[in-house]
Scaffold this motif. Structure first.
Motif, PDB file in Angstrom:
ATOM      1  N   GLY A   6       0.819  -1.217   0.000  1.00  0.00           N
ATOM      2  CA  GLY A   6       0.000   0.000   0.000  1.00  0.00           C
ATOM      3  C   GLY A   6       0.845   1.256   0.000  1.00  0.00           C
ATOM      4  O   GLY A   6       0.526   2.240  -0.700  1.00  0.00           O
ATOM      5  N   ALA A   7       1.935   1.261   0.798  1.00  0.00           N
ATOM      6  CA  ALA A   7       2.828   2.433   0.852  1.00  0.00           C
ATOM      7  C   ALA A   7       3.466   2.688  -0.502  1.00  0.00           C
ATOM      8  O   ALA A   7       3.607   3.841  -0.947  1.00  0.00           O
ATOM      9  CB  ALA A   7       3.891   2.223   1.922  1.00  0.00           C
ATOM     10  N   VAL A   8       3.877   1.619  -1.197  1.00  0.00           N
ATOM     11  CA  VAL A   8       4.497   1.768  -2.522  1.00  0.00           C
ATOM     12  C   VAL A   8       3.512   2.384  -3.513  1.00  0.00           C
ATOM     13  O   VAL A   8       3.852   3.293  -4.286  1.00  0.00           O
ATOM     14  CB  VAL A   8       5.009   0.392  -3.020  1.00  0.00           C
ATOM     15  N   MET A   9       2.271   1.881  -3.452  1.00  0.00           N
ATOM     16  CA  MET A   9       1.264   2.409  -4.373  1.00  0.00           C
ATOM     17  C   MET A   9       0.994   3.902  -4.110  1.00  0.00           C
ATOM     18  O   MET A   9       0.862   4.706  -5.038  1.00  0.00           O
ATOM     19  CB  MET A   9      -0.038   1.615  -4.249  1.00  0.00           C
ATOM     20  N   LYS A  10       0.899   4.262  -2.807  1.00  0.00           N
ATOM     21  CA  LYS A  10       0.652   5.663  -2.460  1.00  0.00           C
ATOM     22  C   LYS A  10       1.813   6.560  -2.886  1.00  0.00           C
ATOM     23  O   LYS A  10       1.616   7.689  -3.359  1.00  0.00           O
ATOM     24  CB  LYS A  10       0.412   5.799  -0.968  1.00  0.00           C
ATOM     25  N   LEU A  11       3.040   6.073  -2.692  1.00  0.00           N
ATOM     26  CA  LEU A  11       4.199   6.869  -3.103  1.00  0.00           C
ATOM     27  C   LEU A  11       4.245   7.035  -4.615  1.00  0.00           C
ATOM     28  O   LEU A  11       4.644   8.091  -5.138  1.00  0.00           O
ATOM     29  CB  LEU A  11       5.489   6.217  -2.586  1.00  0.00           C
ATOM     30  N   GLU A  12       3.879   5.994  -5.349  1.00  0.00           N
ATOM     31  CA  GLU A  12       3.838   6.112  -6.806  1.00  0.00           C
ATOM     32  C   GLU A  12       2.789   7.139  -7.234  1.00  0.00           C
ATOM     33  O   GLU A  12       3.008   7.952  -8.139  1.00  0.00           O
ATOM     34  CB  GLU A  12       3.522   4.743  -7.424  1.00  0.00           C
ATOM     35  N   THR A  13       1.642   7.094  -6.556  1.00  0.00           N
ATOM     36  CA  THR A  13       0.578   8.079  -6.870  1.00  0.00           C
ATOM     37  C   THR A  13       1.031   9.491  -6.520  1.00  0.00           C
ATOM     38  O   THR A  13       0.779  10.466  -7.263  1.00  0.00           O
ATOM     39  CB  THR A  13      -0.702   7.725  -6.090  1.00  0.00           C
ATOM     40  N   ALA A  14       1.707   9.625  -5.339  1.00  0.00           N
ATOM     41  CA  ALA A  14       2.213  10.940  -4.921  1.00  0.00           C
ATOM     42  C   ALA A  14       3.199  11.498  -5.929  1.00  0.00           C
ATOM     43  O   ALA A  14       3.243  12.710  -6.209  1.00  0.00           O
ATOM     44  CB  ALA A  14       2.860  10.835  -3.539  1.00  0.00           C
ATOM     45  N   GLY A  15       4.040  10.631  -6.484  1.00  0.00           N
ATOM     46  CA  GLY A  15       5.010  11.074  -7.478  1.00  0.00           C
ATOM     47  C   GLY A  15       4.338  11.619  -8.720  1.00  0.00           C
ATOM     48  O   GLY A  15       4.822  12.588  -9.326  1.00  0.00           O
TER      49      GLY A  15
ATOM     50  N   ARG B 220       1.476  15.596  -0.300  1.00  0.00           N
ATOM     51  CA  ARG B 220       1.977  15.579   1.077  1.00  0.00           C
ATOM     52  C   ARG B 220       1.156  14.598   1.937  1.00  0.00           C
ATOM     53  O   ARG B 220       1.697  13.859   2.760  1.00  0.00           O
ATOM     54  CB  ARG B 220       1.919  16.982   1.660  1.00  0.00           C
ATOM     55  N   LYS B 221      -0.174  14.602   1.751  1.00  0.00           N
ATOM     56  CA  LYS B 221      -1.045  13.713   2.521  1.00  0.00           C
ATOM     57  C   LYS B 221      -0.704  12.240   2.244  1.00  0.00           C
ATOM     58  O   LYS B 221      -0.627  11.399   3.165  1.00  0.00           O
ATOM     59  CB  LYS B 221      -2.504  14.007   2.159  1.00  0.00           C
ATOM     60  N   LEU B 222      -0.496  11.928   0.952  1.00  0.00           N
ATOM     61  CA  LEU B 222      -0.143  10.530   0.598  1.00  0.00           C
ATOM     62  C   LEU B 222       1.203  10.123   1.184  1.00  0.00           C
ATOM     63  O   LEU B 222       1.389   8.986   1.650  1.00  0.00           O
ATOM     64  CB  LEU B 222      -0.115  10.383  -0.931  1.00  0.00           C
ATOM     65  N   VAL B 223       2.169  11.057   1.163  1.00  0.00           N
ATOM     66  CA  VAL B 223       3.491  10.754   1.731  1.00  0.00           C
ATOM     67  C   VAL B 223       3.389  10.521   3.230  1.00  0.00           C
ATOM     68  O   VAL B 223       3.987   9.586   3.792  1.00  0.00           O
ATOM     69  CB  VAL B 223       4.489  11.881   1.411  1.00  0.00           C
ATOM     70  N   ASP B 224       2.598  11.376   3.928  1.00  0.00           N
ATOM     71  CA  ASP B 224       2.433  11.214   5.384  1.00  0.00           C
ATOM     72  C   ASP B 224       1.781   9.872   5.711  1.00  0.00           C
ATOM     73  O   ASP B 224       2.185   9.175   6.659  1.00  0.00           O
ATOM     74  CB  ASP B 224       1.572  12.360   5.937  1.00  0.00           C
ATOM     75  N   GLU B 225       0.772   9.489   4.951  1.00  0.00           N
ATOM     76  CA  GLU B 225       0.120   8.191   5.178  1.00  0.00           C
ATOM     77  C   GLU B 225       1.092   7.035   4.930  1.00  0.00           C
ATOM     78  O   GLU B 225       1.102   6.037   5.654  1.00  0.00           O
ATOM     79  CB  GLU B 225      -1.096   8.060   4.266  1.00  0.00           C
ATOM     80  N   SER B 226       1.920   7.189   3.904  1.00  0.00           N
ATOM     81  CA  SER B 226       2.908   6.138   3.588  1.00  0.00           C
ATOM     82  C   SER B 226       3.944   6.014   4.705  1.00  0.00           C
ATOM     83  O   SER B 226       4.327   4.906   5.097  1.00  0.00           O
ATOM     84  CB  SER B 226       3.601   6.447   2.256  1.00  0.00           C
ATOM     85  N   VAL B 227       4.413   7.163   5.224  1.00  0.00           N
ATOM     86  CA  VAL B 227       5.404   7.137   6.321  1.00  0.00           C
ATOM     87  C   VAL B 227       4.811   6.459   7.549  1.00  0.00           C
ATOM     88  O   VAL B 227       5.465   5.651   8.221  1.00  0.00           O
ATOM     89  CB  VAL B 227       5.868   8.572   6.645  1.00  0.00           C
TER      90      VAL B 227
END
Length: 619
Positions: free
Chosen positions: A420-429, A440-447
């Motif tokens: 899930g974190a990988v998918m969110k980071l890809e979307t954030a990118g 920023r919200k997606l990165v915070d959730e991934s962290v």
């Protein structure tokens, strides 16, 4: 100096025995030719029967057994002369040796050497008669003196012949064995001397008159005592055999959890059966493994696969009486002078899981009682080995289940979170330039998700680390934990050990340590106890671990409901772990009265030792 090989010594021993046998039987056959008619055959038959009974039932004396036959032989000699005496004596000894199924060489040697020994003593009589005539002795004393000389010479010749055989043969003949044999013979000589003196005292100097009733009543006590004492000795021997068998099986049960459970029994098997060597093969995961050797065994014995496969088809004990004829598949694993073997398969549910082999240096030396004892011991070994295999399989299954559980936890927890974190980071990118706030919200959730995953990974790594009881014994692991808790909480903890400590299986140690650890943490954090008492007791039938505190206690019913909703090592987990090792968990607690947690692990055959009261880590 050239060393004489064992096989050469064996050949010399056979040659000496054969020579004595030929000379002795030549003398016996010559005596048969010289026989005259018998005036009173009833007395002769009576003495022959007495001789048979005395030879068949040797009288127990100090540290041995001996046939008290010389008084009967002497009376035969006085009444019928040497020819009848040699023939009757040889026939009686020959019959007893055949009944006892002794080796053929021994069957012929024993009568021959006894006849020769008595003949040597008889040859000395004419030499001492002139001295007796010159001495002013009454007839009774003259007879007693003559009897004593004859007895002494007979015993000396007899023992010299036997000693020569024992010294020549390759088997070790120590001074201790010689001393034991000599003392046994001296005891026999003392009894024979007393009976010979009695013979003359009661009037046997009237050698010309024969009274069958007088001889019957005179020798009946001697034969009766031999018969009774031999029977009592056999019963005692059987009692000692059963006692030793019980002791060995109990010791086997005690050492079942230990890795070297057979090594401590070195010498016990051979002592029980009276053998010189023993071997034990066990079939582990389809492969035969030599697990135990004792006595005169060839070091580093390796058997061919075909020979080992023969074991699988054996379901009942097989006796090999003579190695020269057939010694079985494992004969080469024993020294050359080991002659007779008993192969006893260890069978459970018609499956051969082991092979127990006992060996002796004398051919045809295994009798029915011996085979029965070996079979009884083999059956006990089969049960213990099968039980140990089941324990091992159960522990492997539990380890496999634990690994599968950790794998599922990683797959369902850490792996999903990371995905899930990988998918969110890809979307954030992809949204970084268009929508910074959502990025920023997606990165915070991934962290946040990665931190949770990191915590789960650490917990998994901790679960996979070597357990405290794997690095040290259960007692040492408990002591280390107590020391750490006292440093952190300044808690008063008393630890007592009772009984003799025994090595436990890793799974049992783990469950006991987990129960101790969880109970102690509950007492400190939730019960607010001021004092904790620990008891580890090794009892006769089980092991008991008890953790008692003086805290505020709790309602067991409410705790069970709470435990269902909280995934930690609580009451339900302690109970499940106890069931895996067939243990019993008991929790006694009420609000305001403290808590007592007891776990009882059944153990087979542990003997209760003396109480070693120790107060460890008392704060």
């Amino acid at each position: 100096m050239k060393q004489v090989l064992p096989q050469q010594r064996e050949n010399y021993s056979k040659l000496f025995m054969t020579t004595i046998s030929l000379i002795g039987w030549t003398l016996i056959l010559y005596s048969f030719v010289k026989l005259d008619s018998v005036s009173d055959p009833i007395v002769l038959a009576l003495l022959f029967i007495f001789l048979l009974i005395s030879e068949y039932y040797p009288m127990p004396v100090w540290r041995g057994h001996t046939a008290i036959t010389f008084p009967i032989i002497y009376v035969l000699f006085l009444l019928y002369g040497f020819s009848y005496t040699a023939l009757i004596y040889a026939c009686a000894v020959l019959a007893v040796n055949i009944v006892h199924r002794r080796p053929l060489r021994t069957v012929f040697f024993n009568p021959a050497q006894l006849a020769l020994s008595f003949y040597g003593a008889v040859l000395l009589l004419p030499l001492i008669e002139p001295f007796l005539e010159k001495m002013p002795l009454p007839p009774i004393m003259e007879g007693i003196f003559e009897y004593s000389i004859l007895l002494a010479v007979y015993l000396v010749i007899n023992n010299v012949i036997v000693d020569l055989v024992l010294v020549i043969r390759p088997q070790r003949y120590s001074f201790k064995l010689w001393k034991h044999k000599t003392l046994t013979e001296l005891n026999s000589a003392a009894i024979s001397l007393v009976y010979g003196i009695t013979l003359y005292v009661v009037g046997s100097q009237n050698r010309g008159e024969i009274d069958v009733f007088a001889y019957f009543f005179f020798f009946s006590p001697l034969v009766g005592i031999s018969l009774l004492s031999a029977t009592i000795a056999r019963l005692k021997k059987e009692k000692n055999r059963l006692k030793m068998l019980f002791s060995i099986t109990t010791e086997l049960n005690q050492m079942l959890p230990a890795q070297d459970w057979l090594s401590a029994l070195s010498g016990s098997f051979n002592e029980l059966i009276g053998a010189e060597a023993s071997l034990l093969w066990i079939k582990k995961e389809g492969e035969w493994e030599l697990c135990f050797t004792d006595g005169r065994v060839v070091p580093g014995c390796v058997m061919q696969r075909g020979a080992l496969e023969e074991f699988e088809h054996m379901k009942h004990p097989i006796i090999y009486n003579d190695r020269k004829t057939n010694g079985g598949a494992a004969a080469d694993c024993f020294e050359e002078d080991v002659k007779a073997f008993v192969y006893t398969p260890l069978v459970i549910e018609n499956e051969t899981i082991g092979m127990f082999i006992i060996a002796r240096s004398r051919t045809k030396s295994f009798e029915g009682d011996d085979v029965q004892s070996i079979a009884t011991l083999a059956n006990q070994l089969a049960v213990i080995i099968k039980t140990r295999m089941l324990f091992t399989e159960k522990e492997k299954r539990i380890v496999l289940e634990e690994r599968n559980r950790i794998a599922r936890d990683i797959h369902d927890g850490v792996a999903q979170t990371l995905a899930g974190a990988v998918m969110k980071l890809e979307t954030a990118g992809k949204k970084f330039n268009r929508n910074p706030e959502e990025t920023r919200k997606l990165v915070d959730e991934s962290v946040l998700g990665l931190r949770d995953s990191l915590r789960e990974v650490r917990e998994s790594i901790y679960a996979l680390r070597p357990y405290p009881t794997e690095r040290a014994s259960l007692t040492e692991a408990i002591l280390r934990k107590i020391e750490a808790v006292q440093k952190e909480y300044q808690q008063v903890i008393e630890f007592e050990i009772r009984g003799q400590e025994h090595e436990l299986s890793p799974m049992v140690e783990k469950v006991l340590f987990d129960t101790f650890q969880e109970s102690m943490q509950n007492a400190i954090k939730h019960s607010q106890a001021s004092k904790i008492e620990l008891l580890l007791s090794y009892q006769s039938e089980h092991i008991l671990l008890k953790i008692k505190d003086d805290g505020r206690g709790f309602s067991l019913f409410h705790a069970m409901i709470k435990a269902r909703n909280e995934p930690h090592f609580g009451i339900l987990q302690m109970n499940d772990a106890a069931e895996k090792i067939n243990a019993t968990l008991q929790i006694d607690s009420k609000e305001g009265t403290g808590t007592e947690v007891s776990i009882t692990v059944p153990r087979m055959g542990i003997e209760g030792g003396s109480i070693n009261d120790q107060a460890h880590a008392s704060g």
